[in-house]
Motif scaffolding. Structure first.
Motif, PDB file in Angstrom:
ATOM      1  N   VAL A  43       7.183  10.521  -4.143  1.00 19.35           N
ATOM      2  CA  VAL A  43       7.057  10.355  -5.593  1.00 19.35           C
ATOM      3  C   VAL A  43       6.562  11.684  -6.145  1.00 19.35           C
ATOM      4  O   VAL A  43       5.453  12.123  -5.834  1.00 19.35           O
ATOM      5  CB  VAL A  43       6.085   9.216  -5.941  1.00 19.35           C
ATOM      6  CG1 VAL A  43       6.010   9.028  -7.448  1.00 19.35           C
ATOM      7  CG2 VAL A  43       6.535   7.915  -5.270  1.00 19.35           C
ATOM      8  N   LYS A  51       2.375   9.827 -11.265  1.00 14.86           N
ATOM      9  CA  LYS A  51       2.803   9.671  -9.864  1.00 14.86           C
ATOM     10  C   LYS A  51       1.995   8.590  -9.143  1.00 14.86           C
ATOM     11  O   LYS A  51       2.571   7.678  -8.551  1.00 14.86           O
ATOM     12  CB  LYS A  51       2.666  10.993  -9.099  1.00 14.86           C
ATOM     13  CG  LYS A  51       3.624  12.072  -9.563  1.00 14.86           C
ATOM     14  CD  LYS A  51       3.538  13.295  -8.684  1.00 14.86           C
ATOM     15  CE  LYS A  51       2.254  14.073  -8.909  1.00 14.86           C
ATOM     16  NZ  LYS A  51       1.084  13.672  -8.219  1.00 14.86           N
ATOM     17  N   SER A  52       0.675   8.733  -9.170  1.00 20.22           N
ATOM     18  CA  SER A  52      -0.155   7.776  -8.432  1.00 20.22           C
ATOM     19  C   SER A  52      -0.030   6.369  -9.008  1.00 20.22           C
ATOM     20  O   SER A  52      -0.049   5.376  -8.265  1.00 20.22           O
ATOM     21  CB  SER A  52      -1.621   8.238  -8.459  1.00 20.22           C
ATOM     22  OG  SER A  52      -1.752   9.498  -7.826  1.00 20.22           O
ATOM     23  N   VAL A  55       3.103   4.987  -7.589  1.00 20.48           N
ATOM     24  CA  VAL A  55       2.905   4.655  -6.175  1.00 20.48           C
ATOM     25  C   VAL A  55       2.220   3.298  -6.054  1.00 20.48           C
ATOM     26  O   VAL A  55       2.623   2.437  -5.260  1.00 20.48           O
ATOM     27  CB  VAL A  55       2.065   5.752  -5.480  1.00 20.48           C
ATOM     28  CG1 VAL A  55       1.577   5.263  -4.108  1.00 20.48           C
ATOM     29  CG2 VAL A  55       2.878   7.025  -5.312  1.00 20.48           C
ATOM     30  N   ASN A  56       1.175   3.072  -6.863  1.00 22.38           N
ATOM     31  CA  ASN A  56       0.475   1.787  -6.818  1.00 22.38           C
ATOM     32  C   ASN A  56       1.386   0.640  -7.244  1.00 22.38           C
ATOM     33  O   ASN A  56       1.320  -0.462  -6.683  1.00 22.38           O
ATOM     34  CB  ASN A  56      -0.753   1.841  -7.735  1.00 22.38           C
ATOM     35  CG  ASN A  56      -1.822   2.773  -7.197  1.00 22.38           C
ATOM     36  OD1 ASN A  56      -1.888   3.031  -6.004  1.00 22.38           O
ATOM     37  ND2 ASN A  56      -2.664   3.290  -8.091  1.00 22.38           N
ATOM     38  N   ALA A  64      -3.398   4.690  -4.324  1.00 22.87           N
ATOM     39  CA  ALA A  64      -3.412   6.103  -4.713  1.00 22.87           C
ATOM     40  C   ALA A  64      -4.314   6.308  -5.919  1.00 22.87           C
ATOM     41  O   ALA A  64      -4.461   5.418  -6.757  1.00 22.87           O
ATOM     42  CB  ALA A  64      -1.987   6.566  -5.051  1.00 22.87           C
ATOM     43  N   GLU A  66      -5.444   9.256  -9.083  1.00 22.92           N
ATOM     44  CA  GLU A  66      -4.983  10.444  -9.796  1.00 22.92           C
ATOM     45  C   GLU A  66      -5.759  11.678  -9.342  1.00 22.92           C
ATOM     46  O   GLU A  66      -6.937  11.607  -9.020  1.00 22.92           O
ATOM     47  CB  GLU A  66      -5.174  10.261 -11.301  1.00 22.92           C
ATOM     48  CG  GLU A  66      -4.285   9.194 -11.915  1.00 22.92           C
ATOM     49  CD  GLU A  66      -2.833   9.600 -11.963  1.00 22.92           C
ATOM     50  OE1 GLU A  66      -2.548  10.803 -11.773  1.00 22.92           O
ATOM     51  OE2 GLU A  66      -1.983   8.718 -12.164  1.00 22.92           O
ATOM     52  N   TYR A  74       1.394   6.521   2.368  1.00 26.24           N
ATOM     53  CA  TYR A  74       1.011   5.110   2.312  1.00 26.24           C
ATOM     54  C   TYR A  74       2.145   4.263   2.888  1.00 26.24           C
ATOM     55  O   TYR A  74       3.303   4.437   2.506  1.00 26.24           O
ATOM     56  CB  TYR A  74       0.732   4.682   0.870  1.00 26.24           C
ATOM     57  CG  TYR A  74      -0.244   5.583   0.153  1.00 26.24           C
ATOM     58  CD1 TYR A  74      -1.601   5.510   0.394  1.00 26.24           C
ATOM     59  CD2 TYR A  74       0.220   6.535  -0.763  1.00 26.24           C
ATOM     60  CE1 TYR A  74      -2.490   6.350  -0.250  1.00 26.24           C
ATOM     61  CE2 TYR A  74      -0.661   7.380  -1.418  1.00 26.24           C
ATOM     62  CZ  TYR A  74      -2.021   7.281  -1.151  1.00 26.24           C
ATOM     63  OH  TYR A  74      -2.896   8.122  -1.788  1.00 26.24           O
ATOM     64  N   ASP A  89       2.734  10.380  -1.917  1.00 21.07           N
ATOM     65  CA  ASP A  89       2.227  10.885  -3.195  1.00 21.07           C
ATOM     66  C   ASP A  89       2.032  12.389  -3.036  1.00 21.07           C
ATOM     67  O   ASP A  89       1.341  12.835  -2.118  1.00 21.07           O
ATOM     68  CB  ASP A  89       0.899  10.188  -3.530  1.00 21.07           C
ATOM     69  CG  ASP A  89       0.477  10.433  -4.967  1.00 21.07           C
ATOM     70  OD1 ASP A  89       1.262  11.039  -5.724  1.00 21.07           O
ATOM     71  OD2 ASP A  89      -0.642  10.025  -5.331  1.00 21.07           O
ATOM     72  N   THR A  90       2.629  13.169  -3.926  1.00 20.74           N
ATOM     73  CA  THR A  90       2.728  14.619  -3.721  1.00 20.74           C
ATOM     74  C   THR A  90       1.872  15.393  -4.719  1.00 20.74           C
ATOM     75  O   THR A  90       1.495  14.859  -5.770  1.00 20.74           O
ATOM     76  CB  THR A  90       4.193  15.069  -3.878  1.00 20.74           C
ATOM     77  OG1 THR A  90       4.615  14.781  -5.215  1.00 20.74           O
ATOM     78  CG2 THR A  90       5.089  14.339  -2.899  1.00 20.74           C
ATOM     79  N   SER A 193       2.089  -0.975 -12.873  1.00 18.57           N
ATOM     80  CA  SER A 193       1.005  -0.954 -11.899  1.00 18.57           C
ATOM     81  C   SER A 193      -0.003  -2.068 -12.176  1.00 18.57           C
ATOM     82  O   SER A 193      -0.442  -2.774 -11.258  1.00 18.57           O
ATOM     83  CB  SER A 193       0.314   0.409 -11.927  1.00 18.57           C
ATOM     84  OG  SER A 193      -0.815   0.428 -11.090  1.00 18.57           O
TER      85      SER A 193
END
Length: 420
Positions: A43, A51-52, A55-56, A64, A66, A74, A89-90, A193
């Motif tokens: 992501v 992003k985070s 991911v969640n 994840a 922030e 994950y 997560d990048t 999320s």
């Protein structure tokens, strides 16, 4: 031999050729080990792109946070509507990122979700970088763009996702973006999320707001500052955003009066359902093909970094494999037909998606016929004749005839190749 099998064989042949190179052997073994792991989905996006949060939303739990540094991994176990995944997560994409960070993400991930706040401000450099490799350019099939703050495109209204989906439809068909990714999906990240990770306490707070008279609640929902004046409401705002709270209140008033019902409705109305469908269609359902793609990129790196005469047959076989990889053409076909970049009549559109494996990879699923043996091959042969005719039909445009040739090749494979 299908593409994953060919890639597996090439990597094992390379182990023999590079037996005297510990670095190459370690690299090749890592790629062989990846074949049995869940698909790796990175992501990616700029700072504050969500992003985070996304991911969640995909993971269904708050894994994840922030502002994390480096890549975080994950594991997402399989559930009824979701295949197993490894989410990555990048670090935020931007001018101050470390040298080589983009290349590292491209090498570690099998597929990419690229998050954009607003398409007019989108920096497409990362998506160009994802395809900046000889193998990737042949098989540009591993990226989906996400309008991750879709509610802002619609001014935060309850129906904001309708406007955002219209924007996504426009961008998935037009401009450079359509050539860099499989699809463009609109998602309201905080609502998605919050819906996936909704707690009992949060539901009770939202239900209390929904029970309040409209003349009392509506003024509070006009702005984030007004709503956040109360500490409990401020916590809701952080978790759901103003759009998510407006949507949740509306859904509860319309009958989503349990935590489970509201969670389901929020996930669907936030665009998360569309995103999970896209992840399945383009990525997890074709995980072996995308893993083969990653393996071929890894093999190409070794061949370029450590050229030697004994590797010449591998170079030639890699080129032949890429040139003959119909699996990549099928994935691109699914994207162009599903998104409307190629316009086929509705009944042909559905048949093309089915024959290309969009509704299942087994021959019976592709042909829509619960038969086996000779009757199955006869059905495939009949479909082949029809789609060969479409591929030469002057009524169709060049893109439609090209799509028909790809479908015809899928029919040929059903006749000549064993079931996957």
């Amino acid at each position: 031999m299908n593409l994953p099998d060919r890639a597996w064989t090439l990597l094992n042949q390379a182990l023999d050729v590079y037996a005297d190179s510990p670095r190459a052997i370690n690299w090749l073994r890592r790629h062989l080990a990846r074949f049995t792991d869940p698909l790796r989905l990175a992501v990616v996006g700029a700072h504050a792109s969500g992003k985070s949060t996304l991911v969640n939303a995909i993971a269904g739990e708050c894994v994840a946070t922030e502002g994390g540094q480096g890549m975080a991994w994950y594991q997402v176990p399989p559930v009824r509507s979701q295949s197993p995944l490894t989410l990555i997560d990048t670090p935020a994409i931007g001018p101050d990122m470390e040298p080589g960070a983009v290349e590292s993400i491209c090498m570690e991930a099998d597929a990419v979700l690229y998050l954009m706040g607003h398409p007019h401000n989108a920096d497409l450099a990362f998506l160009r970088a994802v395809q900046d490799h000889p193998v990737a350019r042949v098989a540009a099939v591993n990226s989906v763009a996400v309008l991750s703050r879709a509610d802002e495109l619609g001014g935060g209204r309850v129906d904001a996702l309708i406007s955002a989906r219209q924007v996504a439809r426009k961008y998935r068909k037009e401009g450079e973006l359509s050539g860099l990714c499989q699809d463009v999906i609109a998602v309201a990240g905080l609502a998605a999320s919050g819906g996936r990770t909704l707690t009992d306490d949060e539901f009770e707070l939202l239900a209390g707001l929904a029970a309040a008279p409209k003349e009392e609640l509506d003024p509070l929902l006009l702005s984030a500052d007004r709503f956040a004046a109360d500490p409990e409401r401020e916590r809701l705002l952080v978790r759901f955003g103003l759009f998510g709270i407006r949507l949740a209140v509306t859904l509860i008033r319309r009958g989503a009066d349990t935590r489970a019902a509201l969670s389901t409705q929020l996930a669907q109305r936030s665009g998360l359902g569309d995103l999970r469908d896209a992840i399945s269609l383009y990525f997890t359902d074709r995980a072996p093909v995308l893993k083969a793609r990653s393996a071929l990129i890894g093999l190409d790196v070794v061949l370029r970094m450590e050229p030697r005469p004994s590797a010449a047959p591998l170079v030639a076989e890699l080129e032949r494999t890429l040139a003959g990889a119909h699996e990549f053409h099928e994935l691109r076909l699914l994207a162009t037909v599903s998104t409307g970049r190629v316009r086929l009549p509705e009944e042909l559109r559905e048949e093309a998606i089915r024959l290309a494996g969009g509704y299942g990879l087994q021959p019976q699923e592709r042909l829509g016929a619960q038969v086996q043996g000779p009757p199955l091959r006869q059905a495939a042969a009949a479909a082949l004749r029809v789609w060969r005719a479409y591929s030469e039909n002057p009524v169709f445009g060049a893109a439609e005839r090209h799509a028909a040739r790809t479908v015809a090749r899928s029919c040929e494979a059903l006749i000549t190749e064993p079931a996957p």
